[in-house]
Design an enzyme around this catalytic site. Structure first.
Site, PDB file in Angstrom:
ATOM      1  N   HIS A  16       0.854  -1.188   0.000  1.00  0.00           N
ATOM      2  CA  HIS A  16       0.000   0.000   0.000  1.00  0.00           C
ATOM      3  C   HIS A  16       0.891   1.239   0.000  1.00  0.00           C
ATOM      4  O   HIS A  16       1.911   1.271   0.695  1.00  0.00           O
ATOM      5  CB  HIS A  16      -0.911  -0.014   1.226  1.00  0.00           C
ATOM      6  CG  HIS A  16      -1.914   1.092   1.251  1.00  0.00           C
ATOM      7  ND1 HIS A  16      -1.575   2.376   1.635  1.00  0.00           N
ATOM      8  CD2 HIS A  16      -3.236   1.126   0.938  1.00  0.00           C
ATOM      9  CE1 HIS A  16      -2.656   3.143   1.567  1.00  0.00           C
ATOM     10  NE2 HIS A  16      -3.671   2.405   1.137  1.00  0.00           N
ATOM     11  N   ASP A  18       0.893   4.182   1.387  1.00  0.00           N
ATOM     12  CA  ASP A  18       1.242   4.745   2.693  1.00  0.00           C
ATOM     13  C   ASP A  18       2.200   3.836   3.452  1.00  0.00           C
ATOM     14  O   ASP A  18       3.100   4.298   4.162  1.00  0.00           O
ATOM     15  CB  ASP A  18      -0.018   4.976   3.535  1.00  0.00           C
ATOM     16  CG  ASP A  18      -0.909   6.067   2.968  1.00  0.00           C
ATOM     17  OD1 ASP A  18      -0.386   6.992   2.323  1.00  0.00           O
ATOM     18  OD2 ASP A  18      -2.136   5.989   3.161  1.00  0.00           O
ATOM     19  N   LYS A  19       2.017   2.522   3.298  1.00  0.00           N
ATOM     20  CA  LYS A  19       2.908   1.590   3.982  1.00  0.00           C
ATOM     21  C   LYS A  19       4.287   1.543   3.324  1.00  0.00           C
ATOM     22  O   LYS A  19       5.297   1.306   3.994  1.00  0.00           O
ATOM     23  CB  LYS A  19       2.279   0.200   4.014  1.00  0.00           C
ATOM     24  CG  LYS A  19       1.286   0.036   5.138  1.00  0.00           C
ATOM     25  CD  LYS A  19       1.996  -0.033   6.459  1.00  0.00           C
ATOM     26  CE  LYS A  19       1.239   0.713   7.524  1.00  0.00           C
ATOM     27  NZ  LYS A  19       2.083   1.160   8.615  1.00  0.00           N
ATOM     28  N   GLU A  44      10.142  11.862   7.056  1.00  0.00           N
ATOM     29  CA  GLU A  44       8.873  11.741   6.343  1.00  0.00           C
ATOM     30  C   GLU A  44       9.159  11.329   4.901  1.00  0.00           C
ATOM     31  O   GLU A  44      10.138  11.777   4.293  1.00  0.00           O
ATOM     32  CB  GLU A  44       8.124  13.076   6.353  1.00  0.00           C
ATOM     33  CG  GLU A  44       7.978  13.710   7.726  1.00  0.00           C
ATOM     34  CD  GLU A  44       7.098  12.917   8.670  1.00  0.00           C
ATOM     35  OE1 GLU A  44       6.352  12.029   8.193  1.00  0.00           O
ATOM     36  OE2 GLU A  44       7.145  13.157   9.881  1.00  0.00           O
ATOM     37  N   GLU A  57      14.329  15.852   9.770  1.00  0.00           N
ATOM     38  CA  GLU A  57      15.468  16.319  10.545  1.00  0.00           C
ATOM     39  C   GLU A  57      16.227  15.119  11.100  1.00  0.00           C
ATOM     40  O   GLU A  57      15.605  14.181  11.634  1.00  0.00           O
ATOM     41  CB  GLU A  57      14.999  17.208  11.706  1.00  0.00           C
ATOM     42  CG  GLU A  57      14.161  18.404  11.268  1.00  0.00           C
ATOM     43  CD  GLU A  57      12.738  18.043  10.919  1.00  0.00           C
ATOM     44  OE1 GLU A  57      12.261  18.503   9.842  1.00  0.00           O
ATOM     45  OE2 GLU A  57      12.113  17.281  11.673  1.00  0.00           O
ATOM     46  N   LYS A 177      -5.636  -4.434   0.462  1.00  0.00           N
ATOM     47  CA  LYS A 177      -6.312  -3.993   1.681  1.00  0.00           C
ATOM     48  C   LYS A 177      -7.259  -5.104   2.136  1.00  0.00           C
ATOM     49  O   LYS A 177      -7.761  -5.874   1.316  1.00  0.00           O
ATOM     50  CB  LYS A 177      -7.115  -2.705   1.449  1.00  0.00           C
ATOM     51  CG  LYS A 177      -6.287  -1.529   0.976  1.00  0.00           C
ATOM     52  CD  LYS A 177      -7.142  -0.289   0.738  1.00  0.00           C
ATOM     53  CE  LYS A 177      -7.544   0.359   2.046  1.00  0.00           C
ATOM     54  NZ  LYS A 177      -8.179   1.682   1.827  1.00  0.00           N
ATOM     55  N   PHE A 245      -8.115  -4.231 -10.768  1.00  0.00           N
ATOM     56  CA  PHE A 245      -7.174  -3.580  -9.854  1.00  0.00           C
ATOM     57  C   PHE A 245      -5.757  -3.916 -10.318  1.00  0.00           C
ATOM     58  O   PHE A 245      -5.049  -4.678  -9.676  1.00  0.00           O
ATOM     59  CB  PHE A 245      -7.424  -4.042  -8.424  1.00  0.00           C
ATOM     60  CG  PHE A 245      -6.637  -3.318  -7.350  1.00  0.00           C
ATOM     61  CD1 PHE A 245      -5.803  -2.243  -7.642  1.00  0.00           C
ATOM     62  CD2 PHE A 245      -6.734  -3.711  -6.024  1.00  0.00           C
ATOM     63  CE1 PHE A 245      -5.083  -1.587  -6.652  1.00  0.00           C
ATOM     64  CE2 PHE A 245      -6.017  -3.077  -5.023  1.00  0.00           C
ATOM     65  CZ  PHE A 245      -5.187  -2.015  -5.342  1.00  0.00           C
ATOM     66  N   ASP A 253      -1.890   5.783  -6.243  1.00  0.00           N
ATOM     67  CA  ASP A 253      -2.298   6.695  -5.175  1.00  0.00           C
ATOM     68  C   ASP A 253      -1.048   7.108  -4.407  1.00  0.00           C
ATOM     69  O   ASP A 253      -0.264   6.253  -4.001  1.00  0.00           O
ATOM     70  CB  ASP A 253      -3.289   5.989  -4.245  1.00  0.00           C
ATOM     71  CG  ASP A 253      -3.932   6.917  -3.232  1.00  0.00           C
ATOM     72  OD1 ASP A 253      -3.791   8.149  -3.384  1.00  0.00           O
ATOM     73  OD2 ASP A 253      -4.570   6.408  -2.297  1.00  0.00           O
ATOM     74  N   ALA A 254      -0.863   8.390  -4.207  1.00  0.00           N
ATOM     75  CA  ALA A 254       0.321   8.863  -3.486  1.00  0.00           C
ATOM     76  C   ALA A 254       0.319   8.341  -2.049  1.00  0.00           C
ATOM     77  O   ALA A 254      -0.730   8.178  -1.432  1.00  0.00           O
ATOM     78  CB  ALA A 254       0.376  10.386  -3.490  1.00  0.00           C
ATOM     79  N   ARG A 259       0.065   7.841   7.780  1.00  0.00           N
ATOM     80  CA  ARG A 259      -1.366   7.974   7.499  1.00  0.00           C
ATOM     81  C   ARG A 259      -2.171   6.735   7.857  1.00  0.00           C
ATOM     82  O   ARG A 259      -3.378   6.707   7.644  1.00  0.00           O
ATOM     83  CB  ARG A 259      -1.590   8.306   6.019  1.00  0.00           C
ATOM     84  CG  ARG A 259      -1.253   9.729   5.681  1.00  0.00           C
ATOM     85  CD  ARG A 259      -1.997  10.238   4.463  1.00  0.00           C
ATOM     86  NE  ARG A 259      -1.699   9.485   3.258  1.00  0.00           N
ATOM     87  CZ  ARG A 259      -1.980   9.940   2.036  1.00  0.00           C
ATOM     88  NH1 ARG A 259      -2.575  11.115   1.882  1.00  0.00           N
ATOM     89  NH2 ARG A 259      -1.679   9.209   0.977  1.00  0.00           N
ATOM     90  N   LYS A 260      -1.527   5.722   8.413  1.00  0.00           N
ATOM     91  CA  LYS A 260      -2.253   4.498   8.764  1.00  0.00           C
ATOM     92  C   LYS A 260      -2.058   4.165  10.242  1.00  0.00           C
ATOM     93  O   LYS A 260      -1.746   3.029  10.611  1.00  0.00           O
ATOM     94  CB  LYS A 260      -1.778   3.348   7.868  1.00  0.00           C
ATOM     95  CG  LYS A 260      -2.236   3.491   6.424  1.00  0.00           C
ATOM     96  CD  LYS A 260      -3.744   3.361   6.293  1.00  0.00           C
ATOM     97  CE  LYS A 260      -4.235   3.552   4.869  1.00  0.00           C
ATOM     98  NZ  LYS A 260      -4.241   4.972   4.467  1.00  0.00           N
ATOM     99  N   LYS A 280      10.488   7.761  13.179  1.00  0.00           N
ATOM    100  CA  LYS A 280      10.916   8.443  14.400  1.00  0.00           C
ATOM    101  C   LYS A 280      11.842   7.549  15.215  1.00  0.00           C
ATOM    102  O   LYS A 280      11.548   6.368  15.428  1.00  0.00           O
ATOM    103  CB  LYS A 280       9.701   8.830  15.248  1.00  0.00           C
ATOM    104  CG  LYS A 280       8.766   9.807  14.553  1.00  0.00           C
ATOM    105  CD  LYS A 280       7.518  10.078  15.361  1.00  0.00           C
ATOM    106  CE  LYS A 280       6.596  11.045  14.619  1.00  0.00           C
ATOM    107  NZ  LYS A 280       5.328  11.288  15.339  1.00  0.00           N
ATOM    108  N   LYS A 284      11.602   9.792  20.561  1.00  0.00           N
ATOM    109  CA  LYS A 284      10.285  10.399  20.347  1.00  0.00           C
ATOM    110  C   LYS A 284       9.239   9.577  21.086  1.00  0.00           C
ATOM    111  O   LYS A 284       9.012   8.409  20.778  1.00  0.00           O
ATOM    112  CB  LYS A 284       9.936  10.461  18.865  1.00  0.00           C
ATOM    113  CG  LYS A 284      10.518  11.650  18.108  1.00  0.00           C
ATOM    114  CD  LYS A 284      11.985  11.557  17.868  1.00  0.00           C
ATOM    115  CE  LYS A 284      12.469  12.622  16.891  1.00  0.00           C
ATOM    116  NZ  LYS A 284      13.950  12.594  16.750  1.00  0.00           N
ATOM    117  N   ASP A 286       6.094   9.681  20.961  1.00  0.00           N
ATOM    118  CA  ASP A 286       5.014   9.174  20.116  1.00  0.00           C
ATOM    119  C   ASP A 286       5.197   7.687  19.876  1.00  0.00           C
ATOM    120  O   ASP A 286       4.223   6.927  19.849  1.00  0.00           O
ATOM    121  CB  ASP A 286       5.001   9.889  18.754  1.00  0.00           C
ATOM    122  CG  ASP A 286       4.280  11.218  18.796  1.00  0.00           C
ATOM    123  OD1 ASP A 286       3.489  11.431  19.721  1.00  0.00           O
ATOM    124  OD2 ASP A 286       4.514  12.046  17.900  1.00  0.00           O
TER     125      ASP A 286
END
Length: 405
Positions: A16, A18-19, A44, A57, A177, A245, A253-254, A259-260, A280, A284, A286
């Site tokens: 995917h 995003d992955k 990122e 960074e 998916k 598909f 798709d960008a 995002r997941k 990260k 961090k 998060d």
């Protein structure tokens, strides 16, 4: 808590878009940590048709020199890691190919203002890399102590990827998916009401006998993943419901890092603090605090102290100690939440050195290149092996029981 209900979770494959971005970002984290365990990374990634762009960074010996310049060969190594990640996922398509995609590196040295706030100095301990809230969760719906809907969604896609790479399902392409809807009775999953799987495929597998072959294969995989009896005559199937598909991944798709986050955590069965994990380094919170709260919540459930457990912590940038700790046992606990909160603080201090950023990352052994494997099929519910997934261990059970008296 409701006892009878229907609940759904989704997952996305390693292909995917995003992955793909998450895996590239975490491969960069691993690269920096392999050179310097104290490296700082916030990477990122953007993926789109025949293009990968990095921004963020960074700081770390062997990659950035004392003057804030790239070390010799560092940028070439970053590009090699990016292309190797795309190759491992399996993208050799006209619209996204590991050998000839365009690569841009816009990573730059970490802000000195951030560094002075979070680094240890003199009597000042290492502070949190940002403010925020983090959650950990565990439940007894599966042997991995994860929500069943998400656990099965992940495992379906993992199986598809394994079969694609082994040649057992050569008609599959990397992007996919899944979505699993289960019916719960008395708080336990008992049946699948709806199964959704969309998978990229080779040309022609959207019609005729080839379509039947693909759909039959997917149904068989799902039947093998879900517990016996969960698939019934009433289960509704949606396999590639849009039909064709063939164009997928970053060409279709960008993709962007982070995002997941619900796929990465608990499939919507528990709260999420909002911060992504991938890209990260473990300073961090998060990332590291979400890992340690999962670690603690999983041990609570593994100890039989509750069937469900949610733990929240909060931090402020530059401050080492957490601002708050909250436990919710969802009316399934055998001890009080207040007593468990006190026990968690004690056990965390004794076994990890506390819930400070330094205590978490050193106590769990997070300053290692262990993150690329986390970036697909969930950060939780995975098998701890060697240095990998240390937050999935259940070695605090006896300590928690002892702390509760």
């Amino acid at each position: 808590m409701r006892s009878d209900y229907v609940f759904t979770s989704e997952s996305v494959s390693e292909g995917h878009p995003d992955k793909v971005s998450d895996q590239i970002s975490d491969a960069i984290v691993d690269l920096f940590l392999s050179r310097d365990p104290e490296a700082r990374v916030a990477c990122e990634t953007l993926t789109t048709t025949q293009r990968v762009v990095l921004a963020g960074e960074v700081r770390g010996r062997g990659m950035i020199d004392a003057n804030g310049h790239w070390a010799e060969g560092a940028q070439e190594e970053i590009q090699r890691v990016v292309r190797e990640t795309v190759r491992r996922i399996g993208y050799e398509q006209n619209g996204f190919h590991w050998t000839d995609l365009t690569f841009e590196n816009h990573l730059h040295p970490q802000s000195a203002d951030i560094a002075q706030g979070v680094d240890s100095a003199g009597n000042k301990d290492e502070g949190a890399g940002d403010q925020g809230i983090m959650f950990g969760f565990a439940c007894d719906e599966t042997p991995d102590l994860m929500p069943a809907t998400l656990d099965y969604s992940h495992k379906i896609l993992q199986r598809l990827a394994e079969d694609r790479k082994s040649g057992a399902a050569p008609f599959l392409e990397p992007d996919a998916k899944s979505q699993v809807t289960l019916r719960f009775k008395d708080g336990r999953p008992v049946a699948a009401t709806v199964i959704v799987v969309s998978t990229q495929h080779k040309p022609g597998y959207h019609e005729g006998g080839k379509e039947a072959e693909l759909k039959g294969y997917v149904k068989q995989v799902v039947r093998e993943i879900l517990p016996e009896g969960f698939i019934t005559d009433e289960t509704v199937w949606h396999i590639n419901p849009t039909g064709k598909f063939e164009i997928g991944g970053p060409d279709g798709d960008a993709g962007l890092t982070g995002r997941k986050i619900i796929v990465d955590t608990y499939g919507g069965a528990a709260p999420h603090g909002g911060g992504a994990f991938s890209g990260k380094d473990p300073t961090k919170v998060d990332r590291s605090a979400a890992y340690v709260t999962r670690y603690l919540a999983k041990n609570v459930v593994a100890a039989g102290l509750a069937r469900r457990c949610t733990i929240q912590v909060s931090y402020a940038i530059g401050i080492s100690e957490p601002l708050s700790l909250y436990v919710n046992l969802h009316d399934t606990g055998k001890v009080s939440e207040e007593a468990l909160e006190a026990a968690i603080v004690k056990v965390a201090k004794d076994r990890l050195g506390g819930l400070t950023p330094r205590g978490i990352r050193l106590g769990l052994g997070l300053n290692k290149p262990i993150y690329a494997v986390t970036a697909a099929y969930g950060h939780f519910g995975r098998k701890p092996e060697g240095d990998l997934f240390p937050w999935e261990r259940t070695d605090l059970v006896d300590a928690l029981k002892a702390a509760l008296g």
